[in-house]
Write a protein that holds these residues in place. Structure first.
Motif, PDB file in Angstrom:
ATOM      1  N   CYS A 271      -2.932  11.545  -2.602  1.00  0.00           N
ATOM      2  CA  CYS A 271      -3.559  10.439  -1.878  1.00  0.00           C
ATOM      3  C   CYS A 271      -2.981  10.423  -0.471  1.00  0.00           C
ATOM      4  O   CYS A 271      -1.926  11.003  -0.214  1.00  0.00           O
ATOM      5  CB  CYS A 271      -3.316   9.093  -2.579  1.00  0.00           C
ATOM      6  N   HIS A 272      -3.688   9.770   0.455  1.00  0.00           N
ATOM      7  CA  HIS A 272      -3.180   9.689   1.816  1.00  0.00           C
ATOM      8  C   HIS A 272      -3.757   8.458   2.503  1.00  0.00           C
ATOM      9  O   HIS A 272      -4.785   7.917   2.077  1.00  0.00           O
ATOM     10  CB  HIS A 272      -3.521  10.949   2.610  1.00  0.00           C
ATOM     11  N   VAL A 273      -3.077   8.029   3.539  1.00  0.00           N
ATOM     12  CA  VAL A 273      -3.566   6.922   4.359  1.00  0.00           C
ATOM     13  C   VAL A 273      -4.613   7.495   5.303  1.00  0.00           C
ATOM     14  O   VAL A 273      -4.307   8.394   6.098  1.00  0.00           O
ATOM     15  CB  VAL A 273      -2.415   6.272   5.141  1.00  0.00           C
TER      16      VAL A 273
ATOM     17  N   LEU B 296      -6.314   3.260   1.356  1.00  0.00           N
ATOM     18  CA  LEU B 296      -5.733   4.482   0.811  1.00  0.00           C
ATOM     19  C   LEU B 296      -6.870   5.374   0.320  1.00  0.00           C
ATOM     20  O   LEU B 296      -7.812   4.894  -0.321  1.00  0.00           O
ATOM     21  CB  LEU B 296      -4.798   4.141  -0.358  1.00  0.00           C
TER      22      LEU B 296
ATOM     23  N   LEU C  83      -8.188   8.224  -2.095  1.00  0.00           N
ATOM     24  CA  LEU C  83      -7.914   8.883  -3.365  1.00  0.00           C
ATOM     25  C   LEU C  83      -8.718  10.180  -3.453  1.00  0.00           C
ATOM     26  O   LEU C  83      -9.763  10.312  -2.816  1.00  0.00           O
ATOM     27  CB  LEU C  83      -8.307   7.964  -4.529  1.00  0.00           C
TER      28      LEU C  83
ATOM     29  N   CYS D 148      -3.680   4.873 -11.368  1.00  0.00           N
ATOM     30  CA  CYS D 148      -3.982   3.694 -10.548  1.00  0.00           C
ATOM     31  C   CYS D 148      -3.991   2.418 -11.383  1.00  0.00           C
ATOM     32  O   CYS D 148      -3.430   1.395 -10.981  1.00  0.00           O
ATOM     33  CB  CYS D 148      -5.339   3.862  -9.861  1.00  0.00           C
TER      34      CYS D 148
ATOM     35  N   ARG E 268       1.817   9.366  -5.959  1.00  0.00           N
ATOM     36  CA  ARG E 268       2.254  10.752  -5.717  1.00  0.00           C
ATOM     37  C   ARG E 268       3.296  11.172  -6.737  1.00  0.00           C
ATOM     38  O   ARG E 268       3.323  12.336  -7.167  1.00  0.00           O
ATOM     39  CB  ARG E 268       2.794  10.881  -4.294  1.00  0.00           C
TER      40      ARG E 268
ATOM     41  N   ALA F  41       1.125   4.132  -2.876  1.00  0.00           N
ATOM     42  CA  ALA F  41       0.886   5.548  -2.599  1.00  0.00           C
ATOM     43  C   ALA F  41       2.047   6.407  -3.094  1.00  0.00           C
ATOM     44  O   ALA F  41       1.841   7.466  -3.696  1.00  0.00           O
ATOM     45  CB  ALA F  41       0.658   5.758  -1.108  1.00  0.00           C
ATOM     46  N   ARG F  42       3.273   5.966  -2.848  1.00  0.00           N
ATOM     47  CA  ARG F  42       4.438   6.735  -3.321  1.00  0.00           C
ATOM     48  C   ARG F  42       4.445   6.829  -4.848  1.00  0.00           C
ATOM     49  O   ARG F  42       4.748   7.887  -5.413  1.00  0.00           O
ATOM     50  CB  ARG F  42       5.731   6.090  -2.818  1.00  0.00           C
TER      51      ARG F  42
ATOM     52  N   ARG G  37       0.824  -1.207   0.000  1.00  0.00           N
ATOM     53  CA  ARG G  37       0.000   0.000   0.000  1.00  0.00           C
ATOM     54  C   ARG G  37       0.859   1.257   0.000  1.00  0.00           C
ATOM     55  O   ARG G  37       0.596   2.202  -0.748  1.00  0.00           O
ATOM     56  CB  ARG G  37      -0.931  -0.034   1.225  1.00  0.00           C
ATOM     57  N   ASP G  38       1.886   1.281   0.822  1.00  0.00           N
ATOM     58  CA  ASP G  38       2.724   2.468   0.906  1.00  0.00           C
ATOM     59  C   ASP G  38       3.523   2.680  -0.375  1.00  0.00           C
ATOM     60  O   ASP G  38       3.708   3.816  -0.826  1.00  0.00           O
ATOM     61  CB  ASP G  38       3.654   2.371   2.116  1.00  0.00           C
TER      62      ASP G  38
END
Length: 225
Positions: free
Chosen positions: A163-165, A194, A196, A214, A157, A153-154, A149-150
């Motif tokens: 996006c953010h947790v 996550l 969006l 995505c 970005r 997300a990176r 997931r992380d």
């Protein structure tokens, strides 16, 4: 009245337990503590991210005085089911930060656009008969949990997608409220969810950019066996 004031007015305080979700902001647990009671954490329904009524019923003890429901990300908590439990157990049911507001039709339209086009992600389910307000558009990233997931997300970005947790740390893992318990669905959501962008100000071009970014990445993350 706020949650603390409602609890206090009902006589909930020292020696009482109040069931709250851990997958949320700490606001509900803080309100319970400020009222003098002990917050007790129950697991969430994986479909709604809100309190699981079965988990709530399992957490009830002779000291339980109330349940605080939190509607998360714009999806309402299952208040009818929680009210039935509260009625059977003679408990107070409080809806935390309940501010009725009309749904934002643009957010709903944007969410529907993403629902129809995203692949490789688990889009937000909506319970039958419920209107989701999409304060946040929260997906699950398949794979092996937080590392995938992380990384996802990176990568988003780096492609210009905000996006953010949505919940970095479940409340029962925070130092101020730490409990040695395992809430399976709460832990899983904290690892794979996550948020969006879905704001009403977004253009169709921006939504298309989210989908393209995505979907280009989604196939790189195999679902966990």
């Amino acid at each position: 009245m706020g949650t603390e004031e409602i609890l206090t007015a009902a006589g909930v305080g020292s020696g009482d337990e109040v069931i709250v979700p851990s997958y949320a902001t700490p606001g509900a647990a803080e309100a319970v503590r400020h009222a003098g009671a002990l917050p007790v954490f129950a697991d969430i329904d994986p479909s709604t991210f809100c309190l699981d009524p079965a988990a709530v019923e399992a957490a009830v003890t002779p000291r339980t005085a109330a349940v605080v429901a939190v509607s998360l990300f714009g999806h309402p908590a299952d208040l009818p089911a929680l009210q039935r439990i509260a009625g059977r157990r003679d408990l107070l049911l409080v809806e935390h930060d309940a501010h009725p507001e009309p749904p934002d039709l643009r957010r709903q339209a944007h969410a529907a656009y993403l629902d129809a086009r995203l692949t490789g992600l688990l889009t937000p389910p909506v319970a039958p008969g419920v209107r989701h307000r999409y304060h946040s558009y929260v997906v699950r990233v398949p794979g092996n949990g937080r590392p995938d997931r992380d990384a996802f997300a990176r990568a988003l970005r780096s492609r210009g997608v905000r996006c953010h947790v949505p919940v970095q740390t479940p409340v029962h893992r925070m130092p101020a409220f730490r409990r040695e318990l395992w809430l399976a669905e709460t832990e899983r959501a904290a690892d794979v969810c996550l948020a969006l962008p879905v704001g009403e100000e977004m253009s169709r071009r921006e939504l298309q950019r989210v989908v393209s970014a995505c979907n280009a990445l989604g196939g790189l993350l195999p679902a966990a066996a």
